[in-house]
Design a protein around this motif. Structure first.
Motif, mmCIF file in Angstrom:
data_model
loop_
_atom_site.group_PDB
_atom_site.id
_atom_site.type_symbol
_atom_site.label_atom_id
_atom_site.label_comp_id
_atom_site.label_asym_id
_atom_site.label_seq_id
_atom_site.Cartn_x
_atom_site.Cartn_y
_atom_site.Cartn_z
ATOM 1 N N ALA A 565 8.404 -3.985 8.248
ATOM 2 C CA ALA A 565 9.680 -4.219 8.925
ATOM 3 C C ALA A 565 9.893 -3.223 10.056
ATOM 4 O O ALA A 565 10.615 -3.497 11.016
ATOM 5 C CB ALA A 565 10.823 -4.140 7.918
ATOM 6 N N SER A 566 9.287 -2.046 9.931
ATOM 7 C CA SER A 566 9.354 -1.044 10.994
ATOM 8 C C SER A 566 8.008 -0.342 11.039
ATOM 9 O O SER A 566 7.166 -0.509 10.152
ATOM 10 C CB SER A 566 10.473 -0.036 10.721
ATOM 11 N N HIS A 567 7.810 0.460 12.078
ATOM 12 C CA HIS A 567 6.552 1.182 12.168
ATOM 13 C C HIS A 567 6.407 2.183 11.023
ATOM 14 O O HIS A 567 5.310 2.384 10.481
ATOM 15 C CB HIS A 567 6.452 1.900 13.518
ATOM 16 N N LEU A 568 7.510 2.793 10.628
ATOM 17 C CA LEU A 568 7.442 3.748 9.526
ATOM 18 C C LEU A 568 7.145 3.033 8.208
ATOM 19 O O LEU A 568 6.393 3.537 7.371
ATOM 20 C CB LEU A 568 8.747 4.536 9.429
ATOM 21 N N ASP A 569 7.715 1.835 8.007
ATOM 22 C CA ASP A 569 7.404 1.058 6.809
ATOM 23 C C ASP A 569 5.923 0.703 6.771
ATOM 24 O O ASP A 569 5.277 0.726 5.708
ATOM 25 C CB ASP A 569 8.235 -0.225 6.771
ATOM 26 N N ALA A 570 5.376 0.338 7.940
ATOM 27 C CA ALA A 570 3.948 0.015 8.000
ATOM 28 C C ALA A 570 3.115 1.233 7.624
ATOM 29 O O ALA A 570 2.105 1.128 6.898
ATOM 30 C CB ALA A 570 3.585 -0.482 9.406
ATOM 31 N N CYS A 571 3.532 2.407 8.082
ATOM 32 C CA CYS A 571 2.809 3.629 7.716
ATOM 33 C C CYS A 571 2.944 3.913 6.219
ATOM 34 O O CYS A 571 2.017 4.432 5.585
ATOM 35 C CB CYS A 571 3.344 4.809 8.522
ATOM 36 N N GLY A 572 4.119 3.557 5.664
ATOM 37 C CA GLY A 572 4.307 3.733 4.225
ATOM 38 C C GLY A 572 3.338 2.885 3.430
ATOM 39 O O GLY A 572 2.756 3.347 2.432
ATOM 40 N N GLN A 573 3.130 1.628 3.852
ATOM 41 C CA GLN A 573 2.168 0.767 3.177
ATOM 42 C C GLN A 573 0.761 1.322 3.302
ATOM 43 O O GLN A 573 -0.044 1.290 2.360
ATOM 44 C CB GLN A 573 2.222 -0.657 3.762
ATOM 45 N N LEU A 574 0.443 1.822 4.495
ATOM 46 C CA LEU A 574 -0.888 2.380 4.723
ATOM 47 C C LEU A 574 -1.113 3.585 3.810
ATOM 48 O O LEU A 574 -2.194 3.754 3.212
ATOM 49 C CB LEU A 574 -1.021 2.770 6.197
ATOM 50 N N SER A 575 -0.094 4.428 3.672
ATOM 51 C CA SER A 575 -0.199 5.605 2.800
ATOM 52 C C SER A 575 -0.426 5.193 1.350
ATOM 53 O O SER A 575 -1.266 5.768 0.638
ATOM 54 C CB SER A 575 1.077 6.442 2.913
ATOM 55 N N GLN A 576 0.285 4.153 0.908
ATOM 56 C CA GLN A 576 0.120 3.677 -0.463
ATOM 57 C C GLN A 576 -1.279 3.100 -0.683
ATOM 58 O O GLN A 576 -1.882 3.262 -1.753
ATOM 59 C CB GLN A 576 1.188 2.624 -0.777
ATOM 60 N N TYR A 577 -1.804 2.427 0.345
ATOM 61 C CA TYR A 577 -3.157 1.877 0.229
ATOM 62 C C TYR A 577 -4.176 3.003 0.046
ATOM 63 O O TYR A 577 -5.087 2.920 -0.789
ATOM 64 C CB TYR A 577 -3.494 1.045 1.459
ATOM 65 N N LEU A 578 -4.039 4.066 0.818
ATOM 66 C CA LEU A 578 -4.970 5.187 0.700
ATOM 67 C C LEU A 578 -4.884 5.831 -0.680
ATOM 68 O O LEU A 578 -5.902 6.204 -1.276
ATOM 69 C CB LEU A 578 -4.687 6.216 1.796
ATOM 70 N N GLN A 579 -3.677 5.945 -1.212
ATOM 71 C CA GLN A 579 -3.519 6.518 -2.544
ATOM 72 C C GLN A 579 -4.161 5.622 -3.602
ATOM 73 O O GLN A 579 -4.818 6.094 -4.542
ATOM 74 C CB GLN A 579 -2.030 6.712 -2.849
ATOM 75 N N ALA A 580 -3.973 4.298 -3.457
ATOM 76 C CA ALA A 580 -4.572 3.372 -4.414
ATOM 77 C C ALA A 580 -6.095 3.407 -4.319
ATOM 78 O O ALA A 580 -6.802 3.306 -5.333
ATOM 79 C CB ALA A 580 -4.049 1.953 -4.155
ATOM 80 N N LEU A 581 -6.608 3.550 -3.082
ATOM 81 C CA LEU A 581 -8.052 3.586 -2.880
ATOM 82 C C LEU A 581 -8.669 4.789 -3.596
ATOM 83 O O LEU A 581 -9.764 4.696 -4.174
ATOM 84 C CB LEU A 581 -8.362 3.629 -1.378
ATOM 85 N N LYS A 582 -7.976 5.898 -3.587
ATOM 86 C CA LYS A 582 -8.481 7.088 -4.277
ATOM 87 C C LYS A 582 -8.589 6.839 -5.772
ATOM 88 O O LYS A 582 -9.461 7.391 -6.442
ATOM 89 C CB LYS A 582 -7.549 8.274 -4.023
ATOM 90 N N PRO A 594 -10.905 12.831 6.628
ATOM 91 C CA PRO A 594 -9.608 13.370 6.190
ATOM 92 C C PRO A 594 -8.447 12.673 6.892
ATOM 93 O O PRO A 594 -8.387 12.594 8.116
ATOM 94 C CB PRO A 594 -9.697 14.856 6.591
ATOM 95 N N LEU A 595 -7.553 12.122 6.093
ATOM 96 C CA LEU A 595 -6.361 11.465 6.608
ATOM 97 C C LEU A 595 -5.147 12.004 5.863
ATOM 98 O O LEU A 595 -5.231 12.289 4.658
ATOM 99 C CB LEU A 595 -6.440 9.943 6.407
ATOM 100 N N PRO A 596 -4.038 12.156 6.527
ATOM 101 C CA PRO A 596 -2.842 12.629 5.816
ATOM 102 C C PRO A 596 -2.356 11.581 4.826
ATOM 103 O O PRO A 596 -2.550 10.383 5.017
ATOM 104 C CB PRO A 596 -1.832 12.850 6.950
ATOM 105 N N ASP A 597 -1.758 12.027 3.775
ATOM 106 C CA ASP A 597 -1.242 11.109 2.761
ATOM 107 C C ASP A 597 0.180 10.655 3.073
ATOM 108 O O ASP A 597 0.591 9.579 2.643
ATOM 109 C CB ASP A 597 -1.253 11.782 1.375
#
Length: 656
Positions: A565-582, A594-597
């Protein structure tokens, strides 16, 4: 002869001396119809009217001009009140706002009708030929019976067949004088009968469209310029330095070139182009403009310019600068009129702007103009004025609370339409289209009587496959609310929507998986793009292009694209994906970079894009390589490259 004398409109051989007797009149009648007479020239082209005035003034007492037909009745009445009524009116046939026939009927109804001559350049058209024939039938009947003995055999029934009260503009001056004098004569001996004839005369005068009027005016401007330029040039070559006998070979060539150019423009006639296609007419107008350009005094060799008197050179320059913009303007308007595409939004604004039109429903971030409408036959452009006229007649007395909306639907968005709506537009092989909506209060149960004038044109367009129409109504309190929707095809269909939807569903089933992280569920598609290195998190852009915001991050040879819905929301989804990938694939290559969480940190390093229907804006503050990679990622996800714009620092400058 100085510029502006009567030879500027008619050849010198056509100008009778004041004592010459035209073939239809005896000497006494000539003096009776010329001395002290007052003539009114009515023509919307001021140059034609002025040159005609110059030609006729030496032959009559007073010759006045009027370029606005709506003012003629007032002028005629004022002249009567002053005790100096007009003896004859010479009027153009086709004029904006009021035709020559409408003007004559208005004067006849007001019993203010003097002698009349129709002066037109359209004599070769079938409509004018029919008018001329009807006038001739009247002329050969009652009027000539009353005028028996006053006209010679050339104008008697069975004699020479010429239009007695209609004069072709390209004919000679002596012919026009014949018509003016004959019209006065008939008015004297049969004034009441001629007034009754004109007041009931209702020819089927076909309306002229802009194109015919434009060509007509162009040709008149060209001939008027040639006439004035010819008179000016004759005065210039009389100078000893330009006499052909004493001229150099180069100057003789110049003299010949100018003479040919003047003659070419003088032959530019409306009747020669009547049966030509619009492309052929455009070529003829272009040739005339090129010919005129050769008469630009700025192109004279310096030696020839120096040989000309300063006053003569200035007169030449002013003459050219007065006529050139007129011809160029008509030519440009003609090309625009016949262009295969048009600005449909501007047309709707012009026709419906005062009726509640709310403009184009903007769906793009920067409110760019909708693409042009493909209308090669001008049929849609002809329909809109008729529809606008009908609406103006209906509101606000019959249709109340009218609202008019316009939207543009790109073919790529049509996959979200209902199947029946898609099927309706598929009947006309519709790709992109304009949706023009009219909503209003109207108590009636049927709209056929309200739209009686526009319905035949709407039916024609539907039969030709250019539009589809839907109407519906419902009770809205104590009244009935109607909605009429016109779907106007902008171009042909190029996408098989059903096949695309099936393919997208199959692709989604193969590549999509759902990830749940900290209670949040979101969709991930991996292995996308040409190199299978694009990961899409969130909304699948291959299935839709609706308003959405997203981010792009490049890491470990992978391109992560996330929407929200916003650019920050999109970044939130991306952050959750990286956490799930780990959690489920800790050895993933992506995690070796290295990517920020945190979503806020991802926001600072990502590229941001904004999709609004038919266009995607991609920030361009990152290094050039990242820009290109981000552009390729959007293309891989189904967005046409020509629809992606690198938009500068607009997104990057936003603060969290």
């Amino acid at each position: 002869m100085s510029p502006g004398t009567s030879s500027a409109y008619f050849p010198a051989s056509e100008i009778p001396a004041s004592t010459e007797v035209p073939r239809s009149l005896n000497p006494e009648r000539w003096r009776d119809l010329h001395e002290g007479k007052r003539i009114l020239i009515v023509d919307d082209n001021p140059d034609t009217a002025r040159l005609l005035q110059q030609a006729l003034t030496p032959l009559y007492g007073t010759v006045d001009l009027e370029t606005t037909p709506q003012q003629v009745l007032r002028r005629v009445r004022d002249a009567q009140l002053q005790g100096r009524p007009y003896d004859c009116i010479v009027t153009d046939l086709y004029m904006p706002g009021k035709s020559g026939i409408e003007l004559i009927r208005e004067l006849a109804a007001a019993e203010s009708l003097p002698a009349i001559v129709l002066h037109t350049a359209s004599m070769m058209s079938p409509t004018v030929a029919r008018i001329s024939a009807q006038i001739d039938r009247y002329r050969s009947g009652q009027a000539l019976a009353l005028a028996a003995g006053m006209l010679d055999a050339a104008t008697q029934p069975g004699g020479q067949d010429l239009s007695f009260l209609v004069h072709f503009k390209l004919d000679g001056l002596s012919g026009l004088i014949d018509k003016i004098d004959a019209a006065q004569l008939l008015h004297q001996v049969a004034g009441a009968q001629t007034r009754r004839f004109w007041s009931t005369f209702e020819p089927s005068l076909a309306p002229t469209h802009f194109s015919a009027e434009a060509v007509h005016n162009f040709c008149e401007h060209a001939r008027n310029f040639a006439a004035e330029m010819g008179a000016l040039w004759q005065g210039l070559i009389a100078d000893i330095s330009l006499q052909p006998a004493k001229a150099t070979e180069e100057r003789a060539a110049l003299h010949d070139r100018i003479a040919k150019a003047i003659d070419g423009l003088a032959r530019c006639t409306f009747t020669q182009m009547l049966d030509d296609s619009s492309a052929a007419v455009a070529n003829s107008l272009h040739r005339a403009l090129y010919t005129m350009a050769t008469l630009n005094p700025a192109y004279l060799p310096p030696a020839d310019r120096a040989a000309l008197p300063a006053a003569a050179l200035q007169a030449w320059r002013e003459l050219y600068e007065r006529y050139r913009p007129k011809l160029q303007s008509v030519y440009d308007d003609f090309l625009s009129y016949h262009a295969p595409e048009c600005d449909f939004v501007a047309i709707c604004q012009r026709e419906f702007g005062a009726l509640g039109f709310r403009g184009l429903s903007q769906t793009k971030l920067d409110q760019e103009a909708a693409p042009p409408l493909h209308d090669p036959t001008r049929s849609i452009r002809s329909l809109m004025p008729v529809l606008g006229q009908s609406l103006r007649a209906l509101t606000p007395t019959t249709w109340r609370n009218l609202l008019i909306d316009l939207s543009y639907v790109a073919e790529s968005d049509r996959r979200f339409e209902s199947p029946d709506h898609r099927a309706l537009l598929d009947q006309i092989n519709c790709g992109d289209y304009f949706a023009l909506s009219f909503s209003f209060d109207y108590p009636g149960a049927d709209l056929s009587s309200s739209l009686a004038e526009a319905l035949p044109l709407l039916s024609r367009e539907m039969m030709q496959g250019r539009l589809r129409m839907r109407q519906s109504s419902w009770l809205n309190g104590e009244t009935r609310r109607w909605q009429v929707l016109l779907y106007i095809k902008a171009n042909e269909k190029s996408i098989d929507q059903e096949r695309f939807i099936r393919h997208a569903a199959q692709l989604s089933a193969e590549l999509t998986r759902t990830i749940i992280c900290e209670g949040t569920e979101f969709v991930v598609q991996e292995g996308l793009g040409r190199d299978k290195n694009v990961i899409l998190i969130g909304e699948a852009l291959t299935e839709r292009m609706r308003p959405a915001r997203g981010v792009i991050v490049h890491a470990g040879g992978q391109v992560l694209v996330s929407t929200g819905a916003s650019h920050l929301d999109a970044c939130g989804q991306l952050s959750q994906y990286l956490q799930a990938l780990k959690a489920y694939d800790p050895e993933a290559v992506l995690l070796k970079t290295p990517l920020p969480d945190e979503a806020t940190e991802l926001y600072r390093i990502c590229q941001r894009f904004n999709i609004s229907y038919a266009r995607a804006d991609l920030e361009s503050t990152e290094p050039e390589g990242a820009n290109i990679a981000g552009l390729h990622a959007l293309v891989d996800l189904g967005i046409a490259e020509e629809r992606i714009r690198l938009s500068g620092a607009g997104f990057a400058e936003r603060q969290l």
